[in-house]
Design an enzyme around this catalytic site. Structure first.
Site, PDB file in Angstrom:
ATOM      1  N   ARG A   1       0.820  -1.217   0.000  1.00 24.47           N
ATOM      2  CA  ARG A   1       0.000   0.000   0.000  1.00 24.47           C
ATOM      3  C   ARG A   1       0.854   1.267   0.000  1.00 24.47           C
ATOM      4  NH1 ARG A   1      -2.672  -3.231   3.816  1.00 24.47           N
ATOM      5  NH2 ARG A   1      -4.884  -3.604   3.434  1.00 24.47           N
TER       6      ARG A   1
ATOM      7  N   ALA B   1      10.435   2.948   6.953  1.00 23.03           N
ATOM      8  CA  ALA B   1       9.739   1.688   7.220  1.00 23.03           C
ATOM      9  C   ALA B   1      10.138   1.120   8.586  1.00 23.03           C
ATOM     10  CB  ALA B   1      10.028   0.698   6.104  1.00 23.03           C
ATOM     11  N   ARG B   2      11.296   0.476   8.636  1.00 17.96           N
ATOM     12  CA  ARG B   2      11.787  -0.112   9.875  1.00 17.96           C
ATOM     13  C   ARG B   2      13.300   0.035   9.915  1.00 17.96           C
ATOM     14  NH1 ARG B   2       8.172   0.343  12.313  1.00 17.96           N
ATOM     15  NH2 ARG B   2       6.662  -1.062  13.262  1.00 17.96           N
TER      16      ARG B   2
ATOM     17  N   GLU C   1      14.809   2.179  19.156  1.00 12.29           N
ATOM     18  CA  GLU C   1      14.241   3.523  19.305  1.00 12.29           C
ATOM     19  C   GLU C   1      13.850   3.776  20.744  1.00 12.29           C
ATOM     20  OE1 GLU C   1      11.112   3.962  16.425  1.00 12.29           O
ATOM     21  OE2 GLU C   1      12.473   3.767  14.753  1.00 12.29           O
TER      22      GLU C   1
ATOM     23  N   HIS D   1      10.811   8.960  14.085  1.00 15.29           N
ATOM     24  CA  HIS D   1       9.722   8.028  13.758  1.00 15.29           C
ATOM     25  C   HIS D   1       8.362   8.745  13.653  1.00 15.29           C
ATOM     26  CE1 HIS D   1       8.497   3.530  13.963  1.00 15.29           C
ATOM     27  NE2 HIS D   1       7.706   4.211  13.158  1.00 15.29           N
TER      28      HIS D   1
END
Lengths: 281, 527
Positions: free
Chosen positions: B151, B231-232, B261, B280
């Protein structure tokens, strides 16, 4: 008024493996799965006509047991080894309303995906459907991959089956004068289902196929086939021609990319070609 | 009454929905330590989290009542999915609500990188007016590589196309026709890396994608390229990225996420001169926060109520089918499993499943999970659900595989064949009108029986008068018959009856039925 000596074709049918792409799909899949030697033996025997394709088809796939992801890797291998001018040729054919088809004994998911990338509509691509087992391995984890389960046996898994597909599936909706390009004995077996069969010997040359075809393509590039399909007269008049493809085509014909076993055909073609594209010297 | 624990900060819209739900008791306890969470979780049926709470195996084991973990957001790497699956806990995320927010931050970072916005702002704040130092480049005509084309990747591609960028994509699960429709080029990862002027990552973090961008892959990239990661953090080898920046083999990195994080002070990307970074913020828009909260609460309530399961990450089902179209098949499959268990003459060793329906491939896993639940539930005190059935089955050595040709290929049917030492049986069921369940075949006996309530299965010799004598006997016992479906096997001269009863006969009564002259075998079960 100039007499037309080479009639153009409205329908172009291509084999996939060693014709549009330089690889044999099943051998490449074997390489991806790490089982190349066992499979290559079976494939060659089938393509040389020593064993019927239907016998080896299942055996090869059972041996490989590929995952869906390995079949995607095969598609990418097809893309990476596309023969010169395949994409340009198919794009040009589609612009000039020549219907193009792929009829392949390769695996549906790889061949259809590849054909779509080449620019063909999905419904013009015929290949062997395979089902996958979603219940293989750790099937409840979202990361597990379905593996090959069973193929749909049918015309394309038999040496003599391509003609069936061409007659049953392509004839009813296509316009006449159909030309077929292929390298294997399964392509040769469809010779009576088309007006002209061209043996593609530029990637792999198989004596049996080359000897029986009226025309032989002696190089991997498909550029020269543009001339066969449209005919030199039409091409010389065409205003929307892809000039890069056209000049590659002219050059390829001049360097002898097309070899005619049928001398009558050669005469017609040469006459038309020489008239349309006289050397400026 | 369901008790739901919210252990991370959740948008007010979601909390309001929870407060408004009639049968729910909500407890908001943010900032719990792992030990505290283990202590309190036992009371709750559902846990709603964001990225702050780590749901370990210990938490899941302590959560004796726990049935759902709802993650407001996408990444579920803070949840032990395997442990949740084993415990039968449904883990859900809300993948759609973050899409636009994340895509827009990607664009923001890409444009900031192209025009040196961050560095120029910092410079001007120090009083410099250094126009020539911050001349930028245009996005137009540049190639954007998108790794992961779900998506978010698609939303980024669509936006970048409006800036006249060329898009190339790596995603092994995307088809060429999707690529053609969206006007992007599918390539292998290495090709995407080599072609990209900007590379943006939109893949989930998994074993496959961990440290996907390592030093070898970075070496394939253009020295002028910009790497964007919203994303990550774990998708990058952060040390390798820093050293690529140091050695001028990568121009800039735009980073919104870190491997841990908040990032430790020693993180080489933190404060790096060639890094622009944000803490983030991918999903941090008012709209996304509202939507993830609403989605996670609705999904959690639906799952608790058994209405439907949406965006479950550990059910192993395809997300392309709606739960409503899958549910009748799972339930029917579960009943087929119960019937198989009741009728088998020995311990079942293998299960084969066949589905004949338009979406046969997508239904295969749900049907297999349903059959397994039906087979296993009785032996595991009802602890088995659709989530953990496959894993419990595998642990019990029960093999499940796909079969073809074990039953007539009627549309919308599911069949299973179970094998035990010395025998096997095929049972088929059919779904009518999208939801009506019927058992249509047991072994060679065919009928159309409703698998519902108390069912008496009776195998008898096919002689006249059986229905009369059994009917009379049931009457004497005071048991009312709802439906009586009969299938006959001419070759064996036997018949199988599928009888829906208003109440179950007890053991003595069942023995009386079994003693009737033509009766070979009777089994009673609750479906």
């Amino acid at each position: 008024m100039a007499r037309v000596t080479w009639r153009s074709f409205s329908t172009a049918i291509f084999d996939c493996d060693s014709t549009l792409s330089e690889i044999e799909g099943i051998d490449e899949l074997a390489r991806i799965c790490g089982k190349e030697s066992q499979v290559a033996e079976l494939t060659n025997a089938a393509m040389d006509g020593k064993i019927d394709l239907s016998e080896v088809y299942g055996r090869r796939l059972e041996l490989l047991n590929p995952t869906k992801q390995q079949v995607v890797a095969l598609k990418n291998a097809y893309k990476a080894t596309t023969v010169p001018f395949a994409r340009e040729l198919l794009a040009h054919l589609s612009r000039t309303e020549v219907a193009s088809y792929i009829v392949s004994g390769g695996l549906h998911d790889a061949v259809v995906e590849y054909g779509v990338w080449l620019g063909l509509p999905e419904e013009n691509i015929f290949a062997v459907g395979a089902t996958y087992d979603p219940l293989a391995g750790k099937w409840w984890s979202s990361e597990s991959q379905p593996v090959y389960f069973q193929y749909e046996a049918g015309s394309l898994t038999k040496t003599v089956g391509k003609g069936d597909i061409i007659e049953r599936r392509i004839w009813p909706t296509s316009k006449p004068r159909r030309i077929l390009f292929g390298d294997g004995s399964s392509d040769l077996a469809a010779i009576d289902s088309v007006e002209l069969f061209v043996a593609v010997a530029g990637v792999v040359s198989r004596d049996e196929v080359v000897n029986k075809a009226s025309v032989v393509l002696t190089e991997p590039s498909l550029a020269s086939t543009l001339m066969l399909i449209h005919g030199p007269e039409a091409l010389s008049r065409d205003k929307i021609v892809d000039t890069k493809l056209l000049s590659a085509s002219i050059e390829a014909v001049r360097r002898g990319a097309l070899l005619f076993n049928d001398k009558n055909l050669e005469e017609k073609f040469s006459a038309a070609f020489d008239k349309a594209f006289k050397k400026e010297s | 009454m369901y008790k739901i624990l919210v252990s991370d900060k959740l948008g007010q819209a979601g909390l309001d929905l929870l407060e408004a739900a009639a049968d729910v008791e909500v407890s908001v306890q943010t900032g719990l330590s792992h030990e505290e969470l283990v202590d309190v979780i036992g009371d709750f049926h559902a846990l709603i989290i964001r990225s702050g709470t780590t749901v370990t195996e210990e938490v899941l084991e302590a959560g004796k009542q726990l049935r759902v973990v709802g993650r407001a957001g996408v990444g579920v790497d803070n949840v032990d999915i395997d442990a949740a699956t084993r415990e039968g806990v449904i883990v859900m995320n809300t993948p759609s609500a973050n899409t636009i927010a994340t895509a827009e931050l990607t664009m923001a970072l890409m444009m900031a990188a192209a025009r040196n916005v961050v560095q120029a702002d910092a410079s001007l704040r120090t009083g410099e007016w250094a126009r020539s130092s911050f001349a930028g480049t245009e996005l137009r005509g540049k190639t954007l590589g998108v790794v992961g084309f779900g998506r978010i990747g698609r939303a980024v591609a669509k936006r970048a196309q409006a800036f006249d960028m060329k898009i190339c994509v790596f995603d092994p699960y995307v088809s060429e026709s999707v690529a053609r429709d969206l006007d992007v080029e599918l390539m292998e990862l290495d090709e995407v890396l080599a072609a990209s002027d900007y590379l943006t990552l939109h893949a989930a973090l998994s074993e496959e994608t961990k440290q996907l961008i390592n030093s070898e892959r970075l070496a394939l990239m253009k020295p002028s390229a910009v790497l964007i990661n919203v994303a990550r953090g774990g998708l990058l080898d952060e040390v390798a990225v820093a050293s690529a920046l140091d050695s001028d083999s990568l121009r800039l990195a735009a980073i919104d996420v870190f491997s841990s994080e908040p990032p430790e002070d020693s993180n080489p990307l933190l404060g790096h001169a060639k890094v622009i970074h944000t803490p983030h913020l991918g999903a941090s828009t008012a709209e996304a926060q509202r939507d993830v909260a609403i989605d996670v609460v609705n999904q959690t309530l639906d799952a608790l109520h058994g209405d439907k399961i949406t965006d479950c990450v550990n059910l192993g089902f395809s997300s392309s089918m709606s739960f409503d179209s899958v549910a009748p098949f799972i339930e029917l499959a579960e009943k087929m499993g119960q019937l198989q268990l009741a009728m088998a003459d020995g311990p079942i060793t293998s299960v084969e499943v066949e589905v004949n329906a338009e979406a046969a491939d997508e239904l295969m896993k749900p049907v297999a999970a349903g059959v397994l639940k039906g087979l296993l539930d009785a032996s595991y005190d009802g602890r088995v659900n659709y989530v953990n059935a496959p894993m419990i089955g595998a642990d019990a050595g029960l093999e499940v595989s796909r079969a073809e040709g074990i039953a007539e290929p009627r549309n919308n049917t599911a069949s299973c064949r179970v094998t035990w030492d010395g025998g096997e049986r095929v049972i088929s069921g059919k779904i009518y009108d999208g939801s009506e369940q019927r058992i249509v075949r047991i072994s060679s006996y065919k009928f159309e029986a409703e698998p519902k309530g108390t069912v008496l299965l009776m195998l008898n010799r096919d002689v006249p008068g059986v229905i009369g004598s059994v009917g009379t006997k049931l009457g004497e016992l005071g048991i009312n018959i709802g439906e009586w479906r009969l299938g006959r096997d001419d070759e064996r001269n036997e018949a199988l009856s599928f009888i829906n009863l208003d109440k179950a006969p007890d053991e003595a009564q069942l023995a009386e039925l079994a003693n009737l002259e033509p009766v070979v075998k009777v089994v009673v079960l609750e479906l």
